[in-house]
Write an enzyme that holds these catalytic residues in place. Structure first.
Site, PDB file in Angstrom:
ATOM      1  N   CYS A  42      30.299  50.548  63.753  1.00  0.00           N
ATOM      2  CA  CYS A  42      30.881  51.624  64.556  1.00  0.00           C
ATOM      3  C   CYS A  42      32.298  51.279  65.021  1.00  0.00           C
ATOM      4  O   CYS A  42      33.064  52.177  65.380  1.00  0.00           O
ATOM      5  CB  CYS A  42      29.990  51.908  65.765  1.00  0.00           C
ATOM      6  SG  CYS A  42      28.269  52.156  65.303  1.00  0.00           S
ATOM      7  N   PRO A 273       0.989  49.566  53.690  1.00  0.00           N
ATOM      8  CA  PRO A 273       0.752  49.098  55.064  1.00  0.00           C
ATOM      9  C   PRO A 273       1.509  47.820  55.428  1.00  0.00           C
ATOM     10  O   PRO A 273       1.694  47.539  56.620  1.00  0.00           O
ATOM     11  CB  PRO A 273      -0.761  48.887  55.117  1.00  0.00           C
ATOM     12  CG  PRO A 273      -1.248  48.913  53.703  1.00  0.00           C
ATOM     13  CD  PRO A 273      -0.250  49.689  52.902  1.00  0.00           C
ATOM     14  N   GLY A 279      16.016  52.729  60.171  1.00  0.00           N
ATOM     15  CA  GLY A 279      17.455  52.990  60.099  1.00  0.00           C
ATOM     16  C   GLY A 279      17.828  54.193  59.250  1.00  0.00           C
ATOM     17  O   GLY A 279      17.064  55.144  59.085  1.00  0.00           O
ATOM     18  N   TYR A 423      27.871  61.848  93.245  1.00  0.00           N
ATOM     19  CA  TYR A 423      29.061  62.664  93.539  1.00  0.00           C
ATOM     20  C   TYR A 423      29.941  62.042  94.611  1.00  0.00           C
ATOM     21  O   TYR A 423      29.472  61.677  95.697  1.00  0.00           O
ATOM     22  CB  TYR A 423      28.655  64.081  94.003  1.00  0.00           C
ATOM     23  CG  TYR A 423      29.802  64.778  94.707  1.00  0.00           C
ATOM     24  CD1 TYR A 423      30.999  65.019  94.038  1.00  0.00           C
ATOM     25  CD2 TYR A 423      29.713  65.128  96.055  1.00  0.00           C
ATOM     26  CE1 TYR A 423      32.083  65.595  94.693  1.00  0.00           C
ATOM     27  CE2 TYR A 423      30.796  65.706  96.718  1.00  0.00           C
ATOM     28  CZ  TYR A 423      31.976  65.937  96.039  1.00  0.00           C
ATOM     29  OH  TYR A 423      33.045  66.485  96.679  1.00  0.00           O
TER      30      TYR A 423
END
Ligand code: FAD
Length: 555
Positions: A42, A273, A279, A423
């Protein structure tokens, strides 16, 4: 127990390290065909753009650090070329020596990722046409950047846009070519309009509904054939999507979908199995529609790796679904989304309601406040959240993450009214953007507000009155064609100017003043009054041609 993992990046390495934490005695072998494991895919565009200056920062672990810290046998330059489920063996080819050997396993995890799609177009093998998946790809592109003055990016999704930004940071002139009639098809089209403006502000030429038909060489440069135009450029970045890298699974006879994604159960177990897959190469369930989908994102890959490790270690954790929460920066703007888009819900035949709000990211009186354009989709019967999209210069990530959690928790649009969010003036508002979406949606469900939508405008009934309740400055800038203008403060005194009982389609800039107008009208003899969802801001994004035509403004 011996576990062999194919692919040593996001899903594979998450599985490997989790397995070690769960089982100190297990023999764990990771086979990776490239030279790097555990690298930050990334981060690749940001190194190319010059923001991540140190290339080494992208490599988070090495085979040595993984051996030292986790006792994992990591072999780079080792490609798995076959899986034999019957004998519980994989065949491995060592790149440097060319030697082939077999490795046995008790459990196998496939985390082979995705491959960049390279359409079979004429000239596609030109050396200056590149895709970006891994560090060697990045190095190859970096080597071409030195003398590049111009580039064409084909594909306006996440990676395409990240590369557009990276190339502009390098001072390279960029044309973005996108086959669809919008960029970022994970957003609804109107939500991408601010992104197009931002690309324009940053001198990116965007060609929508345009396909690269082929490529040719011109003295070492690339000629991109767009049909009615030919662009000669120094570099082409191909970012037209990925496909599951599932050839090993297919050859081993594991069940795969029509789109070639490996089919797994909630524990990431394949049709065999003893073989797991995680991914970008697997099929998952869409959280909202329940449909099978392939969603190539880092978060799901990492979490699936962990779940496969848990399953192998006898722990009952399961992967339920993927909701497609994503985010992208486009110069000064951020776009983020979670759950289904309106387009996806329409395709799935799923009924929905939608609201648009454009509140400030933080208190308007505190310096630096900017609008967040927020769209929230929900079930018309029970109000359950179905999806959300946001675009803005600040605070978008926080709102989408809140909405992603709310959606995952099965909350409703009315629940958003009651969320208590952090806030103080620099950070938010006492009524946060997420609360605001809840108020509008809650009012809609309870029948306290009636909304009309920009896309209805061309087909409004002949007796409809489109009522502009904005002020004179706003009116003079632009107005919906043929609308009647009565500013909100004058409305109570001028009700007599409106045809009795006619359907009134009120609008203002963002939807608040027209909501007040609608409440006045609904209680004064116009029961069919409605307020434009998202106001002028959403109208202009939905109908950009009408918005662009200043001649249409009525006096
Ligand atoms: P990968 O991490 O791609 O790892 C697969 C590995 O398997 C590869 O190293 C490959 O060499 C190896 N392999 C394949 N076949 C074999 C074989 N036969 N033998 C041995 N090894 C093999 N996602 C986000 O959520 N946010 C982002 O910002 C983001 N940005 C991205 C930017 C770029 C440029 C790219 C390329 C991806 C980005 N992603 C992002 C997507 C994210 O990186 C992937 O979803 C994630 O890495 C998938 O993990 P994976 O384990 O399935 O595959």
């Amino acid at each position: 127990m011996k576990i062999v993992i194919v692919g040593g990046v996001a899903g594979g390495m998450s599985a490997a390290t989790r397995l070690r934490r769960m089982d100190e005695q297990a023999e764990i072998v990771v086979l990776e065909r490239d030279d790097y494991v555990s690298f930050a895919n990334c981060g690749l565009p940001y190194h190319l753009g010059g923001e991540i200056t140190r290339r080494e920062a992208l490599v988070l672990q090495t085979p040595k650090s993984l051996r030292d810290q986790f006792g994992i046998d990591v072999r780079t330059g080792n490609e798995v070329v076959a899986v034999h489920p019957g004998t519980h063996e994989v065949v491995v080819r060592e790149r440097d020596s060319g030697r082939e050997y077999t490795e046995s396993y008790d459990r196998l995890i496939l985390s082979t990722g995705a491959a960049a799609i390279r359409p079979p177009l004429p000239g596609i093998d030109h050396p200056r046409i590149r895709s970006l998946r891994n560090i060697p790809d990045m190095d190859g592109i970096a080597a071409l950047l030195g003398d590049a003055q111009s580039a064409v990016v084909v594909g306006g999704g996440y990676i395409g846009l990240e590369m557009v930004e990276a190339l502009r940071h390098r001072g390279i002139a960029v044309t973005l070519v996108e086959a669809a009639d919008q960029i970022m098809t994970v957003l609804d089209r109107e939500m991408t309009v601010p992104l197009l403006a931002e690309l324009d502000r940053n001198d990116v030429r965007v060609l929508l509904s345009t396909t690269a038909k082929g490529f040719a060489d011109d003295d070492g440069r690339v000629v991109v054939d767009l049909g009615d135009e030919r662009l000669t450029t120094d570099l082409v970045i191909l970012a037209v999507g990925v496909r599951p890298e599932s050839s090993l699974a297919v050859a081993a006879g594991l069940a795969v979908s029509d789109r070639g994604a490996v089919i797994v159960d909630e524990h990431m177990r394949t049709s065999d199995p003893d073989i797991f897959a995680v991914g970008d190469s697997v099929q998952v369930t869409d959280t909202v529609t329940g449909n099978p989908v392939v969603v190539p994102l880092a978060g799901p890959a990492n979490r699936q790796g962990r779940i496969a490790a848990d399953a192998i270690s006898g722990r009952p954790s399961s992967y339920t679904s993927t909701q497609g929460t994503g985010i992208v920066r486009v110069f000064g703007l951020t776009a983020a989304m979670t759950g289904a888009t309106e387009a996806a819900l329409t395709r799935a035949g799923r009924p929905f309601q939608k609201v648009y709000v454009h509140p400030n990211d933080h208190a308007g009186y505190f310096p630096g406040a900017v609008s967040i354009h927020l769209k929230v989709l929900f079930d018309p019967q029970d109000g359950r959240l179905l999806g959300a999209q946001a675009v803005g210069a600040d605070g978008v990530d926080k709102r989408i993450d809140v909405l992603a959690v709310a959606l995952r928790a099965g909350m409703t649009i009315e629940d958003l009214e009651h969320l208590e969010l952090a806030y103080a003036p620099p950070f938010g508002s006492a009524k946060d953007a997420v609360n605001m979406a809840g108020f509008v949606g809650g009012n809609l469900l309870r029948g306290d507000v009636a909304l009309w939508y920009a896309e209805q405008w061309p087909d409004l009934p002949s007796d409809a009155v489109v009522l502009d309740v904005r002020n004179a400055d706003e009116r003079n800038r632009w107005a919906i064609p043929d609308s009647t203008w009565i500013p909100l403060p004058e409305l109570r005194d001028r009700l007599g100017e409106l045809p009795p009982g006619a359907p009134i389609y009120a609008y203002c800039r963002s939807g608040f003043r027209s909501y007040l107008a609608q409440r006045i009208l609904a209680q004064s003899g116009w029961p069919e009054a409605a307020t434009l969802a998202g106001g002028e801001l959403t109208f202009q994004a939905v109908l950009p041609a009408v918005a662009a035509d200043r001649e249409l403004a009525s006096a």
